[in-house]
Write a protein that holds these residues in place. Sequence first.
Motif, PDB file in Angstrom:
ATOM      1  N   LYS A  81       1.696   6.591  -6.964  1.00 24.28           N
ATOM      2  CA  LYS A  81       0.582   7.437  -7.376  1.00 24.28           C
ATOM      3  C   LYS A  81       0.993   8.913  -7.311  1.00 24.28           C
ATOM      4  N   ASN A  82       1.833   9.269  -6.337  1.00 22.55           N
ATOM      5  CA  ASN A  82       2.258  10.651  -6.152  1.00 22.55           C
ATOM      6  C   ASN A  82       3.406  10.900  -7.054  1.00 22.55           C
TER       7      ASN A  82
ATOM      8  N   ALA B  98       0.821  -1.203   0.000  1.00 26.25           N
ATOM      9  CA  ALA B  98       0.000   0.000   0.000  1.00 26.25           C
ATOM     10  C   ALA B  98       0.861   1.261   0.000  1.00 26.25           C
ATOM     11  N   SER B  99       1.946   1.260   0.755  1.00 29.01           N
ATOM     12  CA  SER B  99       2.860   2.411   0.774  1.00 29.01           C
ATOM     13  C   SER B  99       3.505   2.605  -0.590  1.00 29.01           C
ATOM     14  N   GLY B 100       3.912   1.505  -1.205  1.00 31.97           N
ATOM     15  CA  GLY B 100       4.505   1.591  -2.545  1.00 31.97           C
ATOM     16  C   GLY B 100       3.516   2.118  -3.571  1.00 31.97           C
ATOM     17  N   ALA B 101       2.273   1.710  -3.462  1.00 28.28           N
ATOM     18  CA  ALA B 101       1.246   2.190  -4.385  1.00 28.28           C
ATOM     19  C   ALA B 101       0.992   3.672  -4.199  1.00 28.28           C
TER      20      ALA B 101
END
Length: 45
Positions: free
Chosen positions: A44-45, A37-40
């Motif tokens: 995304k940013n 989730a952190s990688g996603a």
Amino acid sequence: MRKIVVFTLVAAALAVSACNTVSGVGRDVSAAGSAVASGAEAAKN
């Protein structure tokens, strides 16, 4: 009678150790999900 007592103690010990193992796997999977989730979010940013 003695065999039943020994069997019950062994079964209880296995059940307790299995609970700890399942709990540990759950924490590992949760940590992996958080990393994904952190990688996603970073992608995304």
